[in-house]
Scaffold this motif. Structure first.
Motif, short mmCIF file in Angstrom:
data_model
loop_
_atom_site.label_atom_id
_atom_site.label_comp_id
_atom_site.label_asym_id
_atom_site.label_seq_id
_atom_site.Cartn_x
_atom_site.Cartn_y
_atom_site.Cartn_z
N VAL A 132 0.88 -1.17 0.00
CA VAL A 132 0.00 0.00 0.00
C VAL A 132 0.91 1.22 0.00
CG1 VAL A 132 -1.78 1.30 1.21
CG2 VAL A 132 -1.81 -1.21 1.28
N ARG A 133 0.80 2.03 -1.04
CA ARG A 133 1.70 3.17 -1.21
C ARG A 133 0.92 4.46 -1.51
NH1 ARG A 133 7.05 1.29 -2.40
NH2 ARG A 133 7.11 -0.98 -2.70
N GLN A 134 1.59 5.58 -1.26
CA GLN A 134 1.03 6.89 -1.56
C GLN A 134 1.69 7.45 -2.82
OE1 GLN A 134 0.17 9.77 1.65
NE2 GLN A 134 1.51 11.20 0.56
N HIS A 135 0.90 8.11 -3.66
CA HIS A 135 1.41 8.65 -4.93
C HIS A 135 0.84 10.04 -5.18
CE1 HIS A 135 2.55 4.49 -5.74
NE2 HIS A 135 1.30 4.13 -5.53
N THR A 136 1.48 10.77 -6.07
CA THR A 136 0.94 12.05 -6.56
C THR A 136 0.94 12.03 -8.08
OG1 THR A 136 3.14 13.08 -6.50
CG2 THR A 136 1.71 13.36 -4.56
N TYR A 137 -0.10 12.64 -8.66
CA TYR A 137 -0.24 12.68 -10.12
C TYR A 137 -0.77 14.05 -10.56
CZ TYR A 137 -0.52 7.57 -9.46
OH TYR A 137 -0.29 6.26 -9.09
N ASN A 138 -0.50 14.36 -11.81
CA ASN A 138 -1.14 15.50 -12.46
C ASN A 138 -2.36 14.97 -13.18
OD1 ASN A 138 -1.84 17.50 -14.54
ND2 ASN A 138 0.03 18.54 -13.89
N ILE A 139 -3.51 15.52 -12.88
CA ILE A 139 -4.75 14.98 -13.47
C ILE A 139 -4.85 15.24 -14.96
CG2 ILE A 139 -6.05 15.15 -11.31
CD1 ILE A 139 -7.34 17.69 -12.38
N SER A 140 -3.95 16.06 -15.49
CA SER A 140 -3.97 16.37 -16.93
C SER A 140 -3.09 15.43 -17.73
CB SER A 140 -3.52 17.82 -17.17
OG SER A 140 -4.34 18.73 -16.46
N SER A 141 -2.55 14.39 -17.07
CA SER A 141 -1.60 13.51 -17.74
C SER A 141 -2.25 12.61 -18.78
CB SER A 141 -0.88 12.64 -16.71
OG SER A 141 -1.81 11.74 -16.10
N GLY A 142 -3.57 12.46 -18.72
CA GLY A 142 -4.26 11.61 -19.68
C GLY A 142 -4.09 10.14 -19.41
N ARG A 143 -3.65 9.79 -18.20
CA ARG A 143 -3.39 8.39 -17.89
C ARG A 143 -4.51 7.75 -17.06
NH1 ARG A 143 1.96 6.90 -18.84
NH2 ARG A 143 3.30 8.62 -19.47
N PHE A 144 -5.69 8.35 -17.08
CA PHE A 144 -6.77 7.86 -16.24
C PHE A 144 -8.05 7.61 -17.04
CE2 PHE A 144 -4.11 10.83 -13.83
CZ PHE A 144 -3.62 9.97 -12.87
N THR A 145 -8.78 6.61 -16.64
CA THR A 145 -10.12 6.38 -17.20
C THR A 145 -11.10 7.37 -16.61
OG1 THR A 145 -9.74 4.02 -17.59
CG2 THR A 145 -12.02 4.72 -17.38
N GLY A 146 -10.97 7.63 -15.31
CA GLY A 146 -11.85 8.57 -14.64
C GLY A 146 -11.91 8.29 -13.15
N VAL A 147 -12.87 8.90 -12.50
CA VAL A 147 -13.04 8.71 -11.06
C VAL A 147 -14.45 8.21 -10.78
CG1 VAL A 147 -11.33 10.42 -10.34
CG2 VAL A 147 -13.69 11.14 -10.81
N VAL A 148 -14.58 7.58 -9.62
CA VAL A 148 -15.88 7.11 -9.15
C VAL A 148 -16.22 7.93 -7.91
CG1 VAL A 148 -17.21 5.16 -8.27
CG2 VAL A 148 -15.44 4.79 -10.02
N HIS A 149 -17.29 8.72 -8.00
CA HIS A 149 -17.70 9.54 -6.87
C HIS A 149 -18.54 8.72 -5.89
CE1 HIS A 149 -16.26 12.99 -9.08
NE2 HIS A 149 -17.19 12.88 -10.02
N PRO A 150 -18.44 9.00 -4.61
CA PRO A 150 -19.34 8.34 -3.66
C PRO A 150 -20.78 8.73 -3.96
CG PRO A 150 -17.47 9.37 -2.53
CD PRO A 150 -17.45 9.86 -3.95
N PRO A 151 -21.73 7.90 -3.59
CA PRO A 151 -23.14 8.23 -3.84
C PRO A 151 -23.54 9.52 -3.15
CG PRO A 151 -22.89 5.92 -3.18
CD PRO A 151 -21.58 6.60 -2.93
N ALA A 152 -24.56 10.17 -3.67
CA ALA A 152 -25.06 11.40 -3.06
C ALA A 152 -25.44 11.14 -1.61
CB ALA A 152 -26.27 11.91 -3.83
N GLY A 153 -25.14 12.10 -0.76
CA GLY A 153 -25.48 11.93 0.64
C GLY A 153 -24.38 11.32 1.47
N SER A 154 -23.22 11.05 0.82
CA SER A 154 -22.11 10.42 1.56
C SER A 154 -21.27 11.43 2.32
CB SER A 154 -21.21 9.64 0.59
OG SER A 154 -21.93 8.59 -0.02
N ASN A 155 -21.60 12.73 2.20
CA ASN A 155 -20.90 13.77 2.96
C ASN A 155 -19.41 13.80 2.64
OD1 ASN A 155 -20.61 15.90 4.78
ND2 ASN A 155 -20.23 14.53 6.53
N THR A 156 -19.09 13.81 1.33
CA THR A 156 -17.67 13.86 0.95
C THR A 156 -17.36 15.09 0.10
OG1 THR A 156 -18.13 12.51 -1.00
CG2 THR A 156 -17.42 11.35 1.00
N THR A 157 -18.30 16.01 0.00
CA THR A 157 -18.08 17.18 -0.85
C THR A 157 -17.09 18.14 -0.19
OG1 THR A 157 -20.34 17.05 -1.69
CG2 THR A 157 -19.18 19.13 -1.99
#
Length: 355
Positions: A327-352
């Motif tokens: 289990v490791r920690q990493h940093t990335y530039n989101i503009s790198s184009g190396r991602f499919t996308g993100v999965v947001h928690p369902p509405a009401g999960s209090n993560t905003t």
């Protein structure tokens, strides 16, 4: 089905008493033939080729889309239809390559669940009320008995077919792992990021969130607490998310669940399945500009997944399981184009949070 046929495993027989109608006897025989064909396809590692018995029942107006039995007035036609369906099931079974039986270990686990479903159906049949006797002395089951039994047959077949769908995902996951079609233990360098060195081993302590912790605080807390967890054998970690296989998705979905986000994934251990399910639930987002702490991040090719724990401008910080065997920690530039996308928690999960 021919008693000399070569099967992966023999499905327990299904029997009904002689006073059952020809229609019920026909659907029981066809159900057994369908389940056996499904099991043989499973054992050959080709569950996606298994016959779709439930669809045939629906197409022939024998059940509706809730697997409820539809009463019929033309019993002769129904019996003939069921014989055709049974023949179709057996024909599919004859096309299974028995030389590949046992190729996939996942088949054994699925078979156990299928066998339980079939045995449960037999118990339902055996526990049905006794027959009614008409004025001529003929014994029979009224519709009030046979209708639910037909439903039970359809429900059993539907359960088996769901097992086959799950097996398709599991077998693909194993195939990807065996064929090295995906990086087994990716590090951030593979995706153009920067890895924080593992300077200390895992603390060995469990994380207990504060009473007033928000969902995002819990996600960060559970993920960060696992930093330093490392494999003690090939793909084996002595933690609850161990599956003795590629475990990045298992880790990410475990973090969410521990934090109170309990989304049903058809296969929480397989990245493409998580992404597909997230898309169907409206949680998947291919716009990386929307990435925020608490999200799951899916990498290009859907070969890897992690947990977003921080964002600063176009830079995100993630914690990922099965990254370089740990289990490791990493940093990335989101503009790198190396991602499919993100999965947001369902509405009401209090993560905003602000980004």
């Amino acid at each position: 089905m021919s008693p000399t046929a070569d099967h992966y495993r023999i499905i327990p027989s299904l029997t009904v008493p002689g006073y059952a109608s020809e229609t019920l006897q026909g659907i029981v025989r066809a159900t057994h033939a369908a389940v056996q064909a499904n099991v043989d396809n499973l054992g050959a590692g080709t569950p996606s080729r298994a016959p779709k018995f439930v669809k045939l029942l629906r197409d022939n107006n024998l059940i509706d889309y809730k697997n409820q039995s539809i009463s019929t007035t033309n019993h002769n036609k129904t019996v003939s239809t069921l014989k055709d369906i049974e023949a179709s099931m057996e024909g599919n079974d004859e096309g299974v390559d028995s030389s590949t039986y046992g190729t996939y270990t996942v088949a054994g686990d699925a078979y156990d669940e299928i066998e339980k479903a079939v045995k449960k159906l037999q118990v339902i049949i055996d526990d049905a009320p006794g027959p009614t006797t008409d004025t001529t002395g003929r014994q029979y089951w009224p519709e009030s008995v046979e209708g639910p039994l037909r439903i039970a047959c359809a429900s059993t077949a539907a359960t088996v077919e769901q097992q086959m769908l799950d097996a398709v995902t599991d077998i693909q996951r194993h195939a990807d792992h065996i064929n090295n079609s995906a990086p087994e233990n990716p590090t951030s360098g593979f995706y153009g990021g920067i890895t924080t060195a593992l300077t200390t081993a895992w603390s060995g302590h469990s994380y207990v969130p504060p009473v007033d912790a928000s969902t995002i605080d819990k996600i960060k807390g559970f993920a960060e607490n696992e930093l330093g967890v490392a494999e003690t054998g090939t793909n084996h970690v002595n933690r609850p998310y161990n599956i003795d296989d590629a475990w990045c998705a298992s880790f990410a979905t475990w973090v969410w669940k521990q934090s109170g986000i309990d989304v049903h994934w058809n296969n929480p251990n397989y990245v493409p399945s998580v992404w597909s399910d997230a898309a169907s639930k409206g949680l998947a987002d291919s716009n990386m500009a929307s990435a925020r702490p608490g999200d799951l991040i899916v990498f290009a090719g859907q070969n890897h997944i992690g947990v977003v724990v921080a964002r600063s401008g176009n830079t995100i910080t993630t914690i990922e399981g099965n990254s370089g065997d740990a289990v490791r920690q990493h940093t990335y530039n989101i503009s790198s184009g190396r991602f499919t996308g993100v999965v947001h928690p369902p509405a009401g999960s209090n993560t905003t949070v602000a980004v």
